[in-house]
Design an enzyme around this catalytic site. Structure first.
Site, PDB file in Angstrom:
ATOM      1  N   CYS A   1       0.832  -1.205   0.000  1.00  0.00           N
ATOM      2  CA  CYS A   1       0.000   0.000   0.000  1.00  0.00           C
ATOM      3  C   CYS A   1       0.867   1.256   0.000  1.00  0.00           C
ATOM      4  O   CYS A   1       1.758   1.401   0.838  1.00  0.00           O
ATOM      5  CB  CYS A   1      -0.926  -0.001   1.206  1.00  0.00           C
ATOM      6  SG  CYS A   1      -2.003   1.440   1.262  1.00  0.00           S
TER       7      CYS A   1
ATOM      8  N   GLY B   1      -8.539  -7.377  -7.541  1.00  0.00           N
ATOM      9  CA  GLY B   1      -8.823  -6.276  -6.637  1.00  0.00           C
ATOM     10  C   GLY B   1      -9.990  -5.454  -7.127  1.00  0.00           C
ATOM     11  O   GLY B   1     -11.147  -5.747  -6.855  1.00  0.00           O
ATOM     12  N   ARG B   2      -9.690  -4.424  -7.908  1.00  0.00           N
ATOM     13  CA  ARG B   2     -10.741  -3.531  -8.402  1.00  0.00           C
ATOM     14  C   ARG B   2     -11.760  -4.251  -9.272  1.00  0.00           C
ATOM     15  O   ARG B   2     -12.955  -3.935  -9.241  1.00  0.00           O
ATOM     16  CB  ARG B   2     -10.123  -2.372  -9.179  1.00  0.00           C
ATOM     17  CG  ARG B   2      -9.561  -1.277  -8.275  1.00  0.00           C
ATOM     18  CD  ARG B   2      -8.759  -0.291  -9.078  1.00  0.00           C
ATOM     19  NE  ARG B   2      -7.597  -0.925  -9.691  1.00  0.00           N
ATOM     20  CZ  ARG B   2      -6.994  -0.480 -10.775  1.00  0.00           C
ATOM     21  NH1 ARG B   2      -7.455   0.582 -11.396  1.00  0.00           N
ATOM     22  NH2 ARG B   2      -5.931  -1.104 -11.252  1.00  0.00           N
TER      23      ARG B   2
ATOM     24  N   HIS C   1       1.824  -7.628  -6.589  1.00  0.00           N
ATOM     25  CA  HIS C   1       1.247  -6.633  -7.487  1.00  0.00           C
ATOM     26  C   HIS C   1       2.359  -6.232  -8.448  1.00  0.00           C
ATOM     27  O   HIS C   1       3.363  -5.661  -8.030  1.00  0.00           O
ATOM     28  CB  HIS C   1       0.754  -5.427  -6.689  1.00  0.00           C
ATOM     29  CG  HIS C   1       0.001  -4.440  -7.512  1.00  0.00           C
ATOM     30  ND1 HIS C   1      -0.887  -3.547  -6.965  1.00  0.00           N
ATOM     31  CD2 HIS C   1      -0.014  -4.181  -8.844  1.00  0.00           C
ATOM     32  CE1 HIS C   1      -1.412  -2.793  -7.925  1.00  0.00           C
ATOM     33  NE2 HIS C   1      -0.870  -3.158  -9.064  1.00  0.00           N
TER      34      HIS C   1
ATOM     35  N   ASN D   1      -1.053 -10.322  -9.042  1.00  0.00           N
ATOM     36  CA  ASN D   1      -2.055  -9.279  -8.820  1.00  0.00           C
ATOM     37  C   ASN D   1      -1.719  -8.077  -9.707  1.00  0.00           C
ATOM     38  O   ASN D   1      -0.568  -7.842 -10.031  1.00  0.00           O
ATOM     39  CB  ASN D   1      -2.059  -8.870  -7.338  1.00  0.00           C
ATOM     40  CG  ASN D   1      -2.944  -7.671  -7.053  1.00  0.00           C
ATOM     41  OD1 ASN D   1      -2.483  -6.660  -6.540  1.00  0.00           O
ATOM     42  ND2 ASN D   1      -4.222  -7.774  -7.372  1.00  0.00           N
ATOM     43  N   GLY D   2      -2.753  -7.350 -10.095  1.00  0.00           N
ATOM     44  CA  GLY D   2      -2.544  -6.118 -10.853  1.00  0.00           C
ATOM     45  C   GLY D   2      -3.065  -6.170 -12.272  1.00  0.00           C
ATOM     46  O   GLY D   2      -2.567  -6.943 -13.084  1.00  0.00           O
ATOM     47  N   GLY D   3      -4.105  -5.387 -12.558  1.00  0.00           N
ATOM     48  CA  GLY D   3      -4.591  -5.240 -13.928  1.00  0.00           C
ATOM     49  C   GLY D   3      -5.368  -6.408 -14.482  1.00  0.00           C
ATOM     50  O   GLY D   3      -5.654  -6.456 -15.676  1.00  0.00           O
TER      51      GLY D   3
ATOM     52  N   LYS E   1       1.918  -9.722   0.860  1.00  0.00           N
ATOM     53  CA  LYS E   1       1.571  -9.078  -0.407  1.00  0.00           C
ATOM     54  C   LYS E   1       2.535  -7.920  -0.618  1.00  0.00           C
ATOM     55  O   LYS E   1       2.790  -7.146   0.306  1.00  0.00           O
ATOM     56  CB  LYS E   1       0.133  -8.558  -0.388  1.00  0.00           C
ATOM     57  CG  LYS E   1      -0.321  -7.951  -1.720  1.00  0.00           C
ATOM     58  CD  LYS E   1      -1.798  -7.580  -1.663  1.00  0.00           C
ATOM     59  CE  LYS E   1      -2.291  -7.111  -3.027  1.00  0.00           C
ATOM     60  NZ  LYS E   1      -1.740  -5.786  -3.416  1.00  0.00           N
TER      61      LYS E   1
END
Length: 245
Positions: free
Chosen positions: A14, A147-148, A85, A125-127, A53
């Site tokens: 984060c 995630g999103r 990520h 993780n990511g995209g 993470k």
């Protein structure tokens, strides 16, 4: 562990200013020995896995050297699962929101980590936006983290068991909502505000006729004092009408 969780995850990814002020989050990418000490202490306190993470690096630190050094030192302390990520975190110059999009993705570097550390569980993780993308990445990685995409289009989670694991049939947003109703009713009876249970459901019907009215009704009426299942019914009605048209 006492609450029944399957694992404890230490977030070293984060980039928010508040996190930086406390010297945790993505800042810890620069302090692998400290993270290793934390993981060792956490592992000694519980019987469940302690996982981490992280990002691939922060700011101007070299990505490959930073990621591999971080993972190796933390793994030596007992962490066997890393969710990566696949972006750098820029602690200076980018907002947390920009940090989710602006730094380029480097799936190749994370794939290199997995190939060279086969004993570790590496989750990408990511995209990642679709179930199809999940399927593609699972050919390389031990897992994927949404995630999103899971938050903005939660209906895709209804496909996970059926498509990725061959278990059961896909769960439609309508079926998910019906399964959720008894929980909502029980919590309302306990005094939990409706908005606390619906504000994260706004994207449930994204892309379907009636979705805009669903979002509007929940956004406007669920926060009101005394709001109950009638608001959920009112938001749901246009979707049902559109589905049966």
């Amino acid at each position: 562990e006492g609450f029944g969780y399957d694992e404890v995850n230490l977030n070293c990814g984060c980039p928010s200013a508040r996190v930086q002020s406390g010297s945790f989050g993505a800042c810890l990418m620069a302090e692998p020995d400290l993270v290793a000490d934390c993981v060792a202490a956490m592992g000694a306190a519980v019987q469940i896995p302690v996982t981490v993470k992280c990002r691939i690096a922060i700011d101007d630190l070299p990505a490959r050297e930073t990621l591999f050094t971080f993972v190796d030192r933390v793994a030596a302390a007992g962490c066997l699962v890393f969710t990566v990520h696949a972006r750098k975190a820029w602690l200076k110059g980018l907002s947390p929101k920009e940090n989710r999009d602006v730094p380029p993705l480097d799936y190749g570097l994370v794939a290199e980590l997995k190939a060279s550390r086969p004993d570790l569980t590496v989750v990408l993780n990511g995209g990642i936006q679709t179930i199809e993308a999940c399927t593609e990445h699972l050919a390389t990685f031990d897992g994927v983290m949404l995630g999103r995409a899971a938050y903005q289009t939660p209906a895709l989670l209804g496909e996970v068991d059926a498509v990725l694991f061959g278990e059961g049939e896909p769960v439609s947003p309508f079926a998910a909502l019906e399964a959720y109703r008894p929980y909502v009713a029980e919590r309302l009876a306990e005094g939990v505000p409706l908005h606390a249970m619906t504000r994260h459901m706004l994207g449930l019907f994204n892309g379907q006729p009636g979705a805009r009215q669903w979002r509007r009704t929940l956004s406007e009426r669920a926060p009101r004092a005394g709001a109950g299942l009638e608001v959920l019914n009112a938001a749901h009605a246009p979707l049902m009408q559109a589905a049966s048209a």
